[in-house]
Design a protein around this motif. Sequence first.
Motif, PDB file in Angstrom:
ATOM      1  N   GLN A  99       0.833  -1.211   0.000  1.00 24.12           N
ATOM      2  CA  GLN A  99       0.000   0.000   0.000  1.00 24.12           C
ATOM      3  C   GLN A  99       0.865   1.258   0.000  1.00 24.12           C
ATOM      4  O   GLN A  99       0.560   2.227  -0.703  1.00 24.12           O
ATOM      5  CB  GLN A  99      -0.929   0.004   1.207  1.00 24.12           C
ATOM      6  N   ILE A 100       1.936   1.256   0.783  1.00 25.63           N
ATOM      7  CA  ILE A 100       2.871   2.384   0.759  1.00 25.63           C
ATOM      8  C   ILE A 100       3.481   2.523  -0.635  1.00 25.63           C
ATOM      9  O   ILE A 100       3.602   3.632  -1.179  1.00 25.63           O
ATOM     10  CB  ILE A 100       3.981   2.196   1.812  1.00 25.63           C
ATOM     11  N   GLU A 101       3.870   1.404  -1.240  1.00 24.14           N
ATOM     12  CA  GLU A 101       4.455   1.452  -2.580  1.00 24.14           C
ATOM     13  C   GLU A 101       3.456   1.993  -3.594  1.00 24.14           C
ATOM     14  O   GLU A 101       3.842   2.717  -4.530  1.00 24.14           O
ATOM     15  CB  GLU A 101       4.945   0.061  -2.986  1.00 24.14           C
ATOM     16  N   TYR A 102       2.178   1.664  -3.430  1.00 22.95           N
ATOM     17  CA  TYR A 102       1.154   2.204  -4.316  1.00 22.95           C
ATOM     18  C   TYR A 102       1.132   3.734  -4.208  1.00 22.95           C
ATOM     19  O   TYR A 102       1.062   4.444  -5.219  1.00 22.95           O
ATOM     20  CB  TYR A 102      -0.214   1.621  -3.953  1.00 22.95           C
ATOM     21  N   LEU A 103       1.185   4.248  -2.984  1.00 29.01           N
ATOM     22  CA  LEU A 103       1.180   5.691  -2.772  1.00 29.01           C
ATOM     23  C   LEU A 103       2.427   6.348  -3.367  1.00 29.01           C
ATOM     24  O   LEU A 103       2.348   7.446  -3.931  1.00 29.01           O
ATOM     25  CB  LEU A 103       1.090   6.002  -1.277  1.00 29.01           C
ATOM     26  N   ILE A 104       3.569   5.684  -3.247  1.00 25.03           N
ATOM     27  CA  ILE A 104       4.799   6.226  -3.831  1.00 25.03           C
ATOM     28  C   ILE A 104       4.642   6.359  -5.343  1.00 25.03           C
ATOM     29  O   ILE A 104       4.971   7.399  -5.932  1.00 25.03           O
ATOM     30  CB  ILE A 104       6.004   5.332  -3.487  1.00 25.03           C
ATOM     31  N   ARG A 105       4.124   5.307  -5.979  1.00 23.25           N
ATOM     32  CA  ARG A 105       3.944   5.352  -7.439  1.00 23.25           C
ATOM     33  C   ARG A 105       2.942   6.442  -7.832  1.00 23.25           C
ATOM     34  O   ARG A 105       3.112   7.104  -8.860  1.00 23.25           O
ATOM     35  CB  ARG A 105       3.460   3.991  -7.948  1.00 23.25           C
ATOM     36  N   LEU A 106       1.912   6.618  -7.022  1.00 22.61           N
ATOM     37  CA  LEU A 106       0.877   7.602  -7.324  1.00 22.61           C
ATOM     38  C   LEU A 106       1.397   9.030  -7.210  1.00 22.61           C
ATOM     39  O   LEU A 106       1.032   9.904  -8.015  1.00 22.61           O
ATOM     40  CB  LEU A 106      -0.309   7.402  -6.366  1.00 22.61           C
ATOM     41  N   LEU A 107       2.270   9.296  -6.233  1.00 20.32           N
ATOM     42  CA  LEU A 107       2.609  10.671  -5.881  1.00 20.32           C
ATOM     43  C   LEU A 107       4.005  11.126  -6.305  1.00 20.32           C
ATOM     44  O   LEU A 107       4.240  12.338  -6.439  1.00 20.32           O
ATOM     45  CB  LEU A 107       2.483  10.857  -4.365  1.00 20.32           C
ATOM     46  N   SER A 108       4.942  10.193  -6.508  1.00 19.79           N
ATOM     47  CA  SER A 108       6.342  10.604  -6.626  1.00 19.79           C
ATOM     48  C   SER A 108       6.673  11.332  -7.923  1.00 19.79           C
ATOM     49  O   SER A 108       7.713  11.996  -8.008  1.00 19.79           O
ATOM     50  CB  SER A 108       7.275   9.396  -6.463  1.00 19.79           C
ATOM     51  N   ASP A 109       5.827  11.243  -8.942  1.00 14.08           N
ATOM     52  CA  ASP A 109       6.077  12.008 -10.170  1.00 14.08           C
ATOM     53  C   ASP A 109       5.750  13.485  -9.995  1.00 14.08           C
ATOM     54  O   ASP A 109       6.241  14.332 -10.756  1.00 14.08           O
ATOM     55  CB  ASP A 109       5.239  11.448 -11.329  1.00 14.08           C
ATOM     56  N   LYS A 110       4.915  13.813  -8.999  1.00 12.63           N
ATOM     57  CA  LYS A 110       4.456  15.192  -8.823  1.00 12.63           C
ATOM     58  C   LYS A 110       5.044  15.864  -7.589  1.00 12.63           C
ATOM     59  O   LYS A 110       5.123  17.089  -7.522  1.00 12.63           O
ATOM     60  CB  LYS A 110       2.925  15.227  -8.714  1.00 12.63           C
ATOM     61  N   TYR A 111       5.427  15.055  -6.584  1.00 12.06           N
ATOM     62  CA  TYR A 111       5.871  15.618  -5.313  1.00 12.06           C
ATOM     63  C   TYR A 111       7.150  14.938  -4.832  1.00 12.06           C
ATOM     64  O   TYR A 111       7.426  13.786  -5.183  1.00 12.06           O
ATOM     65  CB  TYR A 111       4.787  15.439  -4.236  1.00 12.06           C
ATOM     66  N   LYS A 112       7.897  15.656  -3.989  1.00  6.35           N
ATOM     67  CA  LYS A 112       9.053  15.048  -3.320  1.00  6.35           C
ATOM     68  C   LYS A 112       8.525  14.253  -2.124  1.00  6.35           C
ATOM     69  O   LYS A 112       7.934  14.820  -1.204  1.00  6.35           O
ATOM     70  CB  LYS A 112      10.039  16.125  -2.867  1.00  6.35           C
ATOM     71  N   ILE A 113       8.749  12.950  -2.161  1.00  2.92           N
ATOM     72  CA  ILE A 113       8.157  12.021  -1.191  1.00  2.92           C
ATOM     73  C   ILE A 113       9.219  11.529  -0.210  1.00  2.92           C
ATOM     74  O   ILE A 113      10.362  11.264  -0.588  1.00  2.92           O
ATOM     75  CB  ILE A 113       7.527  10.805  -1.908  1.00  2.92           C
ATOM     76  N   ALA A 114       8.807  11.368   1.046  1.00  2.00           N
ATOM     77  CA  ALA A 114       9.628  10.668   2.040  1.00  2.00           C
ATOM     78  C   ALA A 114       8.756   9.644   2.747  1.00  2.00           C
ATOM     79  O   ALA A 114       7.576   9.903   3.010  1.00  2.00           O
ATOM     80  CB  ALA A 114      10.211  11.643   3.056  1.00  2.00           C
ATOM     81  N   THR A 115       9.323   8.488   3.022  1.00  2.00           N
ATOM     82  CA  THR A 115       8.649   7.504   3.871  1.00  2.00           C
ATOM     83  C   THR A 115       9.336   7.511   5.236  1.00  2.00           C
ATOM     84  O   THR A 115      10.555   7.679   5.335  1.00  2.00           O
ATOM     85  CB  THR A 115       8.706   6.084   3.278  1.00  2.00           C
ATOM     86  N   LEU A 116       8.528   7.318   6.269  1.00  2.00           N
ATOM     87  CA  LEU A 116       9.067   7.251   7.629  1.00  2.00           C
ATOM     88  C   LEU A 116       8.481   6.028   8.314  1.00  2.00           C
ATOM     89  O   LEU A 116       7.258   5.899   8.439  1.00  2.00           O
ATOM     90  CB  LEU A 116       8.725   8.511   8.417  1.00  2.00           C
ATOM     91  N   SER A 117       9.351   5.113   8.714  1.00  2.00           N
ATOM     92  CA  SER A 117       8.950   3.867   9.359  1.00  2.00           C
ATOM     93  C   SER A 117       9.659   3.743  10.699  1.00  2.00           C
ATOM     94  O   SER A 117      10.625   4.451  10.984  1.00  2.00           O
ATOM     95  CB  SER A 117       9.320   2.660   8.482  1.00  2.00           C
ATOM     96  N   ARG A 118       9.183   2.794  11.489  1.00  2.00           N
ATOM     97  CA  ARG A 118       9.887   2.480  12.735  1.00  2.00           C
ATOM     98  C   ARG A 118      11.201   1.753  12.437  1.00  2.00           C
ATOM     99  O   ARG A 118      12.182   1.927  13.145  1.00  2.00           O
ATOM    100  CB  ARG A 118       8.994   1.605  13.618  1.00  2.00           C
TER     101      ARG A 118
END
Length: 366
Positions: free
Chosen positions: A79-98
Motif C-alpha cells: 500500500q505504501i508502494e502504491y502511494l509512492i507510485r501515485l505521488l512521486s512524479d508530482k511531489y518530493k516524497i519521504a517515507t518514515l517507518s519504525r
Amino acid sequence: MIRINKLTNKQANIKIKNSYIRTMNLLRKLLFPFAILYGWITSARNFLFDVGFLKSRSFSIPVIAVGNLSVGGTGKTPQIEYLIRLLSDKYKIATLSRGYKRKSEGFVLADAKVTSEILGDEPYQFFQKFPQIQVAVDANRVNGIEQLLSESNKPEVILLDDAFQHRKVKAGFYIMLTAYDDLFCDDFMLPTGNLREVRSGVNRANMIVVTKCPGNIVSEKMNEIRKKIEDYLKVDIPILFSYIDYDDCVYSENEKISVTDFQVVDKLVVSGIAKPEPFFAYLQAVKKSTMVFPDHHNFSENDIKTILDTANERKIVTTEKDFVRLKGKLPVDQLYYLPIKSSFVTSSDEFNKKILEYVGASTRNS
C-alpha cells in the motif's frame, strides 16, 4: 503379538502442529481478562488524545498514515508502494517507518552506506526500489518528521508506515487496512485476539481498504463485508477492496524468468513473511519444497547453511522483502524474488482522487 503404529514424519509434524494450535487457542482463552484490561488501557489512552489532554503534533505539509488495528500482515508495504507510485512524479516524497528489527537506533536517513540491518527490511526495500524518494526510520515519529523537514531537500509529502496507533503525530489523512481473511470486526483484543485497540478506533480513518481479497471477489461478498464494517462506523468512510497482484516474472540480480516457466522448475521457495500460503500457491510450490521462517526474520549463518543444504543447488525464490535480507548471503545465480503490488478490485479512481485531492489541498495550504 503387539502391533506398533509408526507415524510418518509428515503425520508426526501434523500432529505436533495441531497440538500446538490447540494449546495456543486455549492459552488465548485463558488470557481473556487481560484482553479486557488491555482494551480499557488503549481506550483510555485514545480518549486522552481525543480530548487534548495528551498532545498530538500536526505538521504543515501533507502527512499520510497507513496502518491497521491488528497485529500481523495486512499489506502495508504494497500500500505504501502504491502511494509512492501515485505521488512521486508530482511531489518530493519521504517515507518514515519504525524500522522493525533494525540494528540501529534513533533517526536514520537512507544513503548509499545503509543496509537492511541498519534500516529494516521494508524501508530498505523502499530505498532499493524507489531511488527518487527519501527513506527514513525513527521510532519517534515526531522527531523523524522534524529531522526530515530540517533537510535542505525537505520532502513535500511524508508517508508514515504502520502509524495508525502513533497518536503523538496527527496525520492529515489516515488509511486503515484490514485483511479479507482476518477482518478487524471479527477479531478481539490482544492477547485473546490480534487487535491492538478496540474496534471503534476505525473511526479515526479517512479511508478503509480491505486488503488481500481474492481477485475474483463478487460484489455480494464485498457488500456483506462493507455492512459488517459499517456497523462500527460513526460517520461515512469510504470502504475499498484490494488484492495482491503478483508479477509475471521472478528476478535475480542478473536475469528475469517468467513465472510460467519458473512454476515447472524444481526449486526451493523460502518465506519470512506472515501468511505465505498465497505466495507458495502462485509459484505452484509443493510443500516439501518450501521453507517458512517467522515474519521479519533475520537470517543467521546457520539459516543460510540450512537453506543451501535444502536447496541442493536448486534455484531459490523468495519474497521481495526477504530478498533484501538474503541478498549477498546466497549465490547471485541461485537467488530470485517475486515482486508484488497492491491493486484495487473494481477501480483505483476513487482512491487516487481522494489522495490527490488531500495532497493538493494540503500543499496549497502549506
